[in-house]
Write an enzyme that holds these catalytic residues in place. Sequence first.
Site, PDB file in Angstrom:
ATOM      1  N   HIS A   1       0.827  -1.210   0.000  1.00  0.00           N
ATOM      2  CA  HIS A   1       0.000   0.000   0.000  1.00  0.00           C
ATOM      3  C   HIS A   1       0.864   1.265   0.000  1.00  0.00           C
ATOM      4  O   HIS A   1       0.381   2.340  -0.342  1.00  0.00           O
ATOM      5  CB  HIS A   1      -0.985   0.002   1.168  1.00  0.00           C
ATOM      6  CG  HIS A   1      -0.412   0.373   2.494  1.00  0.00           C
ATOM      7  ND1 HIS A   1      -0.076  -0.553   3.455  1.00  0.00           N
ATOM      8  CD2 HIS A   1      -0.100   1.581   3.032  1.00  0.00           C
ATOM      9  CE1 HIS A   1       0.397   0.059   4.519  1.00  0.00           C
ATOM     10  NE2 HIS A   1       0.398   1.364   4.292  1.00  0.00           N
TER      11      HIS A   1
ATOM     12  N   ASP B   1       0.091  -7.461   1.875  1.00  0.00           N
ATOM     13  CA  ASP B   1       0.506  -6.058   1.971  1.00  0.00           C
ATOM     14  C   ASP B   1       2.027  -5.923   1.962  1.00  0.00           C
ATOM     15  O   ASP B   1       2.589  -5.130   2.725  1.00  0.00           O
ATOM     16  CB  ASP B   1      -0.079  -5.397   3.222  1.00  0.00           C
ATOM     17  CG  ASP B   1       0.013  -3.871   3.156  1.00  0.00           C
ATOM     18  OD1 ASP B   1       0.115  -3.332   2.036  1.00  0.00           O
ATOM     19  OD2 ASP B   1       0.009  -3.222   4.215  1.00  0.00           O
TER      20      ASP B   1
ATOM     21  N   SER C   1       4.657   2.632   7.939  1.00  0.00           N
ATOM     22  CA  SER C   1       4.314   1.483   7.106  1.00  0.00           C
ATOM     23  C   SER C   1       5.498   1.044   6.262  1.00  0.00           C
ATOM     24  O   SER C   1       6.126   1.855   5.578  1.00  0.00           O
ATOM     25  CB  SER C   1       3.137   1.824   6.188  1.00  0.00           C
ATOM     26  OG  SER C   1       1.980   2.092   6.928  1.00  0.00           O
TER      27      SER C   1
END
Length: 339
Positions: free
Chosen positions: A81, A111, A188
């Site tokens: 992402h 992910d 992230s």
Amino acid sequence: MLDFTQYGAGGLGSPAPAATPDSDQPLLDAYSNAVIGVTERVGPAVVRVETGAQTPAGRTRGGLGSGIVISPDGLVLTNSHVVGSSKQIRLQDIEGIVTDARVLGVDPDTDLALLRADGARDLHYASLGNSRNLRRGQLVVAIGNPLGFESTVTAGVVSALGRSIRSVSGRTIEDVIQTDAALNPGNSGGPLVSSAGEVIGINTAIISGAQGICFAVASNTAQFVLSEIIRHGYVRRAYIGVSGQTAPVPRRHAVLANVENKMGALLAQIEPNGPASRAGILPGDVVISLDGVAIHGVDDLIRVLDRDRIGRTLKMDVLRLGRLREIDIHPVERKTVKS
């Protein structure tokens, strides 16, 4: 009224025992030294991941995240992402050196994404550890760029193991690590590191409105995705061409069929000319077993359809109108958009 609270147990005139801050110093030193050691070992291998085009003023119009270099020739793990569909990716290391990167492969189902730094060699890198060795309560350190603040370090513990969270593709990510190490947007793709200096997770998600509940994809999952992308350019998974939902199995049907399932995967749609359609699967069938593995919901069905079942003939047990049927099905490789 006399106030004796200023005196200790030794009686009047005896001073209260002095605080001994040094008594906790060894413990504080051990904790600090562990975090410092991890930061010094792994910190130089953490990179800032920028996506999108740069403006004439040098600013970036796109996303921002973190990544971890896992080999000296520039292999970088991050979140899918973070990368998205961007074709313009830049990496910036702790020394401020910027290099372009290209996407080797993405796996939205976990992910994760694998990048290659262009023209970069002999980079600082970190090793992937074995996430199966983790224990609840174990010290972990998260390194990344939360909210754009570069090279930020937070520490916490492993709160829980074996969690499942939903990926952007709708599939569940299994064996997820829950931690209370503070994560924010920008973390992230950064590493979750053990006190031994091994990357045992890739930070991926937070729960909005919650404090101390953050998640990381386990390093063993990352190792599997890494090997698949290097070998094939994507992660191979089996496909049967159905959609459905988790649904309860009526007790009378379970008793009649002599099965233990309280829940199953209720199939709502069957893709025309897909493996399930060719096998005779019908909408309304409830899958309770596939290849000898009990199916208690859609997530179980997805989990069983891994690369090892591509091209094999499998036995599928379904309940149809309350009666148990055994059907042979031949999964194929799921079509994946390669980067």
